[in-house]
Structure formats: C-alpha cells, structure tokens
Design a protein around this motif. Structure first.
Motif, PDB file in Angstrom:
ATOM      1  N   ARG A 103       0.834  -1.207   0.000  1.00  0.00           N
ATOM      2  CA  ARG A 103       0.000   0.000   0.000  1.00  0.00           C
ATOM      3  C   ARG A 103       0.868   1.256   0.000  1.00  0.00           C
ATOM      4  O   ARG A 103       0.611   2.200  -0.755  1.00  0.00           O
ATOM      5  CB  ARG A 103      -0.924   0.006   1.224  1.00  0.00           C
ATOM      6  CG  ARG A 103      -2.149  -0.857   1.087  1.00  0.00           C
ATOM      7  CD  ARG A 103      -3.186  -0.536   2.159  1.00  0.00           C
ATOM      8  NE  ARG A 103      -2.669  -0.638   3.503  1.00  0.00           N
ATOM      9  CZ  ARG A 103      -2.777  -1.700   4.290  1.00  0.00           C
ATOM     10  NH1 ARG A 103      -3.406  -2.767   3.840  1.00  0.00           N
ATOM     11  NH2 ARG A 103      -2.291  -1.702   5.509  1.00  0.00           N
ATOM     12  N   ARG A 104       1.895   1.252   0.826  1.00  0.00           N
ATOM     13  CA  ARG A 104       2.754   2.435   0.896  1.00  0.00           C
ATOM     14  C   ARG A 104       3.539   2.622  -0.397  1.00  0.00           C
ATOM     15  O   ARG A 104       3.747   3.749  -0.838  1.00  0.00           O
ATOM     16  CB  ARG A 104       3.693   2.335   2.094  1.00  0.00           C
ATOM     17  CG  ARG A 104       2.951   2.533   3.391  1.00  0.00           C
ATOM     18  CD  ARG A 104       3.850   2.669   4.548  1.00  0.00           C
ATOM     19  NE  ARG A 104       3.058   2.892   5.764  1.00  0.00           N
ATOM     20  CZ  ARG A 104       3.559   2.995   6.955  1.00  0.00           C
ATOM     21  NH1 ARG A 104       4.864   2.903   7.124  1.00  0.00           N
ATOM     22  NH2 ARG A 104       2.784   3.194   8.005  1.00  0.00           N
ATOM     23  N   MET A 107       1.107   4.085  -2.810  1.00  0.00           N
ATOM     24  CA  MET A 107       0.883   5.501  -2.499  1.00  0.00           C
ATOM     25  C   MET A 107       2.092   6.340  -2.918  1.00  0.00           C
ATOM     26  O   MET A 107       1.940   7.429  -3.478  1.00  0.00           O
ATOM     27  CB  MET A 107       0.607   5.665  -0.998  1.00  0.00           C
ATOM     28  CG  MET A 107      -0.764   5.163  -0.573  1.00  0.00           C
ATOM     29  SD  MET A 107      -1.034   5.199   1.225  1.00  0.00           S
ATOM     30  CE  MET A 107      -0.714   6.894   1.628  1.00  0.00           C
ATOM     31  N   GLN A 110       2.107   6.650  -6.609  1.00  0.00           N
ATOM     32  CA  GLN A 110       1.065   7.592  -7.010  1.00  0.00           C
ATOM     33  C   GLN A 110       1.533   9.029  -6.770  1.00  0.00           C
ATOM     34  O   GLN A 110       1.355   9.906  -7.623  1.00  0.00           O
ATOM     35  CB  GLN A 110      -0.220   7.304  -6.230  1.00  0.00           C
ATOM     36  CG  GLN A 110      -1.407   8.130  -6.671  1.00  0.00           C
ATOM     37  CD  GLN A 110      -2.655   7.769  -5.864  1.00  0.00           C
ATOM     38  OE1 GLN A 110      -2.576   7.081  -4.861  1.00  0.00           O
ATOM     39  NE2 GLN A 110      -3.794   8.247  -6.333  1.00  0.00           N
ATOM     40  N   ARG A 111       2.142   9.268  -5.617  1.00  0.00           N
ATOM     41  CA  ARG A 111       2.650  10.610  -5.315  1.00  0.00           C
ATOM     42  C   ARG A 111       3.759  11.002  -6.286  1.00  0.00           C
ATOM     43  O   ARG A 111       3.832  12.162  -6.719  1.00  0.00           O
ATOM     44  CB  ARG A 111       3.166  10.666  -3.875  1.00  0.00           C
ATOM     45  CG  ARG A 111       2.059  10.669  -2.853  1.00  0.00           C
ATOM     46  CD  ARG A 111       2.609  10.758  -1.456  1.00  0.00           C
ATOM     47  NE  ARG A 111       1.555  10.635  -0.458  1.00  0.00           N
ATOM     48  CZ  ARG A 111       1.761  10.341   0.801  1.00  0.00           C
ATOM     49  NH1 ARG A 111       2.992  10.132   1.242  1.00  0.00           N
ATOM     50  NH2 ARG A 111       0.746  10.257   1.640  1.00  0.00           N
ATOM     51  N   GLN A 114       2.139  11.865  -9.499  1.00  0.00           N
ATOM     52  CA  GLN A 114       1.534  13.197  -9.405  1.00  0.00           C
ATOM     53  C   GLN A 114       2.600  14.285  -9.436  1.00  0.00           C
ATOM     54  O   GLN A 114       2.426  15.313 -10.099  1.00  0.00           O
ATOM     55  CB  GLN A 114       0.715  13.313  -8.109  1.00  0.00           C
ATOM     56  CG  GLN A 114      -0.570  12.522  -8.121  1.00  0.00           C
ATOM     57  CD  GLN A 114      -1.281  12.562  -6.764  1.00  0.00           C
ATOM     58  OE1 GLN A 114      -0.724  13.032  -5.779  1.00  0.00           O
ATOM     59  NE2 GLN A 114      -2.506  12.042  -6.742  1.00  0.00           N
TER      60      GLN A 114
END
Length: 164
Positions: A103-104, A107, A110-111, A114
């Motif tokens: 999950r991390r 994330m 994803q960051r 972005q």
C-alpha cells in the motif's frame, strides 16, 4: 544327710528351687507370658500399621507420578499450542507487513506520478512562458509594425478556421 545339711551348695540349690516355686506361685510366668504376648501384639499392630502406611505411600506416589505425567503432557500441549499461535501470528504479521509495504509503495508511486505530472506541467508552462517571451522579444525587435499587424491578422484567421 547331715552332710547335705551342712553343704552350702545344697542350700543354694534349695533356695533356687524355693525362688522358682515363689515365682511360679506369684504367677510370674503368666505375667511374663502376658507381657510377651502384649509386646508381640504391639509389634504385630505396628507392623500392620507400617504395611498400611507403606501401601498408602505407594498409592500416593502412584497418584503423584500420574499427576506429574499428566502435567508434563499438559505442558507439552501448551507449548505446542503456543508454538502454533506464534507461527500463526508470525505469518499474519508477515502478510500484514507485506500488505502495508504494498500500500505504501502504491501511495508513493502515485505521489511520484503526481509530482512528475505536476513537474511536467510546470516545465511546460515555464517553457511556454519562455517561448512566448522569447517570441515577443524576437518579434518586437525584428518585425516592423506592418509586419506585426499582418502576422496578427493571419494568426487570427487561422484561429477562426480552427475554431469553426
């Protein structure tokens, strides 16, 4: 016989016989026999008590050995269960940690994506601003007013065609 009456051995023998007669008359053999019988009964009772206590001790020892065996078996069962629980918890923790890491990681990716997109937008915007500024400077220095007006009319017409 005179000889016997004057002999000390004879009188010692007579005294001994009288002593035995008095002892028998008083009942000493019965008392000695009774005392010996009582003593034998007491010893018999003590032996019986000792046998009973020995049997009782053996029963207690067997009981304690059985309890010790049961306690050892119970301890083994507890240890086995504790090991199984520890294995389960360890496997569970590994799975949970792997899920958290996944999950991390997702994330973070994803960051990063972005941030990359944001950086690309900023770079494009900066490049566009720099291109506009550079074009403005080039056009203002090299083109004359009539050339600029003609270029503006041509661009406006092209924009109209693109919008329609």
């Amino acid at each position: 016989m005179n000889y016997l009456l004057s002999d000390t051995s004879f009188w010692a023998f007579v005294g001994l016989i009288l002593f035995f007669v008095v002892i028998i008359f008083v009942g000493a053999p019965k008392m000695i026999g009774k005392a010996l019988d009582d003593r034998a009964d007491l010893i018999r009772k003590e032996l019986d008590e000792a046998r009973r206590l020995r049997e009782e001790a053996q029963e207690l020892m067997a009981t304690y050995e059985r309890k010790q065996t049961e306690a050892a078996a119970e301890a083994e069962a507890i240890i086995k269960q504790a090991k199984a629980e520890a294995d389960y918890l360890r496997d569970n923790a590994k799975t949970e940690i792997a899920q958290r890491v996944d999950r991390r990681t997702a994330m973070a990716e994803q960051r990063i994506a972005q941030a990359e997109a944001q950086a690309a937008k900023e770079v494009k915007a900066l490049a566009a601003d720099l291109a506009v500024e550079a074009a403005e400077q080039l056009l203002s220095k090299k083109l004359t007013k009539t050339q600029r007006n003609a270029l503006l009319k041509a661009d406006t017409a092209a924009l109209k065609d693109q919008l329609n």
